[in-house]
Design an enzyme around this catalytic site. Sequence first.
Site, PDB file in Angstrom:
ATOM      1  N   THR A 163     -35.821 -11.184 -66.121  1.00 19.76           N
ATOM      2  CA  THR A 163     -35.463 -10.945 -64.730  1.00 19.76           C
ATOM      3  C   THR A 163     -36.700 -10.751 -63.862  1.00 19.76           C
ATOM      4  O   THR A 163     -36.599 -10.590 -62.657  1.00 19.76           O
ATOM      5  CB  THR A 163     -34.615  -9.657 -64.608  1.00 19.76           C
ATOM      6  N   SER A 164     -37.873 -10.773 -64.479  1.00 18.24           N
ATOM      7  CA  SER A 164     -39.088 -10.557 -63.707  1.00 18.24           C
ATOM      8  C   SER A 164     -39.532 -11.840 -63.012  1.00 18.24           C
ATOM      9  O   SER A 164     -39.287 -12.931 -63.504  1.00 18.24           O
ATOM     10  CB  SER A 164     -40.179 -10.067 -64.645  1.00 18.24           C
ATOM     11  N   CYS A 165     -40.184 -11.683 -61.859  1.00 19.28           N
ATOM     12  CA  CYS A 165     -40.698 -12.849 -61.148  1.00 19.28           C
ATOM     13  C   CYS A 165     -42.150 -13.135 -61.479  1.00 19.28           C
ATOM     14  O   CYS A 165     -42.746 -14.072 -60.974  1.00 19.28           O
ATOM     15  CB  CYS A 165     -40.549 -12.672 -59.639  1.00 19.28           C
ATOM     16  N   VAL A 166     -42.758 -12.282 -62.257  1.00 20.09           N
ATOM     17  CA  VAL A 166     -44.143 -12.551 -62.669  1.00 20.09           C
ATOM     18  C   VAL A 166     -44.197 -12.591 -64.196  1.00 20.09           C
ATOM     19  O   VAL A 166     -45.226 -12.726 -64.777  1.00 20.09           O
ATOM     20  CB  VAL A 166     -45.141 -11.497 -62.136  1.00 20.09           C
TER      21      VAL A 166
END
Lengths: 167, 101
Positions: free
Chosen positions: B98-101
Site C-alpha cells: 500500500t506504500s507509494c514509495v
Amino acid sequence: MAEKKDTQVKKVAIICAKGTIEDVYAALVMANGAVMEGMEAKLFFTFFGLDAITKKRMNKLHTATVGNPAMRMPGGLPFPSLLGMLPGVEAGVSSMMKKQMDALDVPPVDEFLDMITAGGGEIYACKLAVDMFKLEKKDLSDHVIDIITVGDFYSMAGGEGSQIIFT
Amino acid sequence: MAQKTIAGVNLEVTDEGFLVDSSQWNEDIAKELAKEESIELTEKHFEVLKFIRENAGDSLTIRKVGKSGIVDIKGFYELFPGGPLKLSSKIAGISKPTSCV
C-alpha cells in the site's frame, strides 16, 4: 456497444520546473512510482527544478511559508503570512516537512534519485536552464545522464502508452 | 476474489492474484507463483521473500528492502523485474503493498 479498452501507461516523461519541496517530491514520487510498477520513467528538470539535481542544493530544498495559502500550523490553524516572513521560519517548517516524510520512508532527494535510477529511471537537465543559472555538468548529480534541449526531451518521450506529465 | 489451486493447495486469491490468507503460504506455492511471473526462485529470492513476509504491512517500502542488508535496490529490481515490491509481495503470499514509495 463498443467495448471500453484502456491503454496501459507504459512510459512517463515527467517535467519538474519548480524547486520547492512539494514540487520536487511530486515529480520524484511519480517517477519512482512508475519504475516501481515496471514502467519507463524519464525526468526532466528545468528552471528552479534544477535545484533538485544540483549537488549543493538538492538536500536543502524549502517549502514557501509566504504566499502559500495551503500552509497550516501544526494542529491545522491557518499559518499567518507575517510569521512566515520571520528569519528561520521557512527553514524550520522545511525541516519539519522533511522529518515527516522521512517517517513515511520518503528519502532525501539524493537517495530518492538513487532509488529511481536503480529502477531504470533516467534523469536529464534542461540545457537552457543550466546555461541560465550558469551551471555545469559537474555541479549536477552524477545521476544526470545528460544536459539536453527540450527538443531532445520530446524526441525521447514518444511511443505507445507514453505520457508527458508537468508537475 | 477467486479460488485457485497452486502447488496442490486450493487457495483464495484476490482479483490481482494476491493470497488472501498469507498463513497458507509455503515455498512450493512461492515457486509456482514465481513461475507465473517468469521468475525462477533462487536462494537470494527466498532471503528477500522472508524479509518481505516479516515486514509485511503499510511500512513495507522499496527503501526498506534496500536497507535490509540482503539486497540493494538495484539488486531488488534485478531479482523481481518489472515491479519488485508488488511482485515480491505476491510471491511472498502477502497482500498488495500500500506504500507509494
